[in-house]
Design a protein around this motif. Structure first.
Motif, PDB file in Angstrom:
ATOM      1  N   ALA A 263       4.158   7.090   0.110  1.00 22.99           N
ATOM      2  CA  ALA A 263       3.984   5.948   1.239  1.00 22.99           C
ATOM      3  C   ALA A 263       5.413   4.641   1.243  1.00 22.99           C
ATOM      4  N   GLY A 264       6.156   5.092   0.443  1.00 24.40           N
ATOM      5  CA  GLY A 264       6.316   3.823  -0.049  1.00 24.40           C
ATOM      6  C   GLY A 264       6.001   3.044  -1.492  1.00 24.40           C
ATOM      7  N   TYR A 265       7.111   2.401  -1.956  1.00 31.85           N
ATOM      8  CA  TYR A 265       6.378   1.416  -3.488  1.00 31.85           C
ATOM      9  C   TYR A 265       7.159   0.773  -3.915  1.00 31.85           C
ATOM     10  N   VAL A 266       6.986  -0.427  -4.824  1.00 29.34           N
ATOM     11  CA  VAL A 266       8.048  -1.512  -5.066  1.00 29.34           C
ATOM     12  C   VAL A 266       8.358  -1.795  -6.089  1.00 29.34           C
ATOM     13  N   ASP A 267       7.372  -1.728  -6.988  1.00 32.28           N
ATOM     14  CA  ASP A 267       7.321  -2.020  -8.124  1.00 32.28           C
ATOM     15  C   ASP A 267       5.834  -1.960  -9.054  1.00 32.28           C
ATOM     16  N   ALA A 268       5.936  -1.490 -10.206  1.00 34.44           N
ATOM     17  CA  ALA A 268       4.487  -1.964 -11.041  1.00 34.44           C
ATOM     18  C   ALA A 268       4.288  -3.074 -11.241  1.00 34.44           C
ATOM     19  N   LEU A 269       4.748  -4.136 -11.412  1.00 32.28           N
ATOM     20  CA  LEU A 269       5.442  -5.094 -12.188  1.00 32.28           C
ATOM     21  C   LEU A 269       2.939  -5.837 -11.937  1.00 32.28           C
ATOM     22  N   THR A 270       3.068  -6.044 -11.016  1.00 27.24           N
ATOM     23  CA  THR A 270       1.843  -6.379 -10.639  1.00 27.24           C
ATOM     24  C   THR A 270       0.142  -5.192 -11.063  1.00 27.24           C
ATOM     25  N   GLY A 271       0.717  -4.734 -11.498  1.00 25.30           N
ATOM     26  CA  GLY A 271      -0.314  -3.793 -11.610  1.00 25.30           C
ATOM     27  C   GLY A 271      -1.372  -3.244 -11.213  1.00 25.30           C
ATOM     28  N   GLU A 272      -0.988  -3.659  -9.805  1.00 25.24           N
ATOM     29  CA  GLU A 272      -2.062  -3.560  -8.593  1.00 25.24           C
ATOM     30  C   GLU A 272      -1.767  -1.372  -7.540  1.00 25.24           C
ATOM     31  N   GLY A 273      -0.909  -1.149  -8.560  1.00 25.89           N
ATOM     32  CA  GLY A 273      -0.900   0.131  -7.166  1.00 25.89           C
ATOM     33  C   GLY A 273      -1.591   1.087  -7.362  1.00 25.89           C
TER      34      GLY A 273
END
Length: 347
Positions: A263-273
């Protein structure tokens, strides 16, 4: 004999797809999962479930074993800042363990998981055809590089509107007892290392970076961590993923809906995936149960807005060296602000 019409065909048997299938089954909808990979599926993942993700799994009747996580610690050189989760613990869970728990519950609810690769799709007035199956709706949960997203014309330019370079992730596990109940995030010039306790005698080490390279090369940016794991036995192979940023022009195309990384992904930086995948999967099921698929895009935006804003903001700062060097010092100087941000991430 009339051809069977399912309520929902889910393409992709990762956590997002299985959560949709399980939610549909619990809501009384006839679902089937298409997953070309056999058995339990592994993937590069930080493996730290935020408290919100644990609650979402509990709501689905899924309780994977793991290691309790009490908060997040940021490190940079000699600096360290810690923020505890206020609303209950998270959990470090091996990706394979999480997948097995979800898959077991899906099968227990009578949902077939078929070894089908969906390579074509057609939409009709009241149904969708894909992989030799017919259903009222199709849910694409086939990951970052979603083939279904391409088939229905919802793929966007992953770099459009972004001034940040592409980023990749690598992950490996080691036979080491955790020294803390926190996810430890160590910041380097162009990368971050995440150490997640996933059991009483195992940790997961993940590196996110804008510089491509092997796992050993990436660890060179974190000498203290490299020294800590130098004598430990690796208990998994290195897995990678990326580029992480993937854009979708929308989440709904007729009777096809996108969920999870597709659905679209920004980054794993915050660990909320995973937490975001589970919460949006619940919204998707709600929309399908009401037979209102067009409502899902708006629900997805509403549910993911806070996460997307926090991730984009932190990623924007990460992409500016002068600001990036100040992120951890800022958490040390403003512990209440850090705790408030972590509280937002944990929801």
């Amino acid at each position: 004999m009339p051809e069977r019409l399912h309520d929902v065909v889910v393409v992709g048997g990762g956590p997002a797809g299985l959560a949709v299938a399980l939610g549909c089954a619990r809501a009384g909808l006839d679902a089937v999962v298409c997953e070309k990979r056999a058995g339990v599926v592994d993937k590069a993942c930080g493996e730290g479930l935020m408290p919100g993700a644990v609650r979402a799994l509990t709501a689905l009747g899924v309780d994977p074993p793991g290691y309790p996580i009490g908060g997040i610690t940021y490190r940079q050189g000699a600096l360290s800042a810690h923020a505890a989760f206020r609303g209950g613990p998270g959990r470090g869970v091996r990706r394979t363990v999480l997948h097995d728990a979800l898959r077991t519950e899906v099968i227990r609810h009578g949902v077939p998981v078929l070894p089908i690769a969906v390579t074509d799709l057609s939409q009709h007035g009241d149904h969708v055809r894909a992989g030799g199956l017919r259903a009222r709706y199709l849910v694409a949960a086939d990951g970052l590089h979603s083939a279904v997203r391409d088939l229905v014309g919802l793929s966007g330019d992953g770099t459009a509107g972004s001034t940040c370079p592409p980023r990749w992730g690598l992950r490996r596990h080691y036979a080491l007892a955790p020294t803390t109940d926190a996810v430890e995030v160590t910041w380097a010039a162009r990368s971050e290392a995440y150490v997640t306790p996933v059991g009483p005698d195992a940790i997961g080490v993940a590196v996110l970076s804008s510089v491509r390279g092997g796992f050993t090369e990436q660890l060179a940016a974190f000498p203290d961590l490299a020294a800590r794991i130098s004598g430990a036995e690796p208990v998994s192979s290195v897995r990678g993923a990326g580029p992480l940023r993937q854009r979708a022009s929308g989440r709904v195309a007729g009777r096809v809906l996108l969920v999870g990384d597709a659905a679209g992904y920004v980054d794993a930086l915050t660990g909320e995936g995973l937490a975001l995948s589970l919460s949006t999967a619940a919204e998707l099921v709600r929309c399908l149960r009401a037979d209102r698929p067009a409502d899902y895009d708006r629900a997805w935006k509403r549910t993911s807005r806070r996460s997307r804003w926090l991730t984009e903001t932190l990623l924007w700062a990460r992409g500016r060296p002068a600001l990036a060097r100040r992120i951890v010092p800022a958490t040390v100087l403003a512990p209440r602000l850090f705790a408030a941000v972590v509280d937002q991430l944990a929801r």
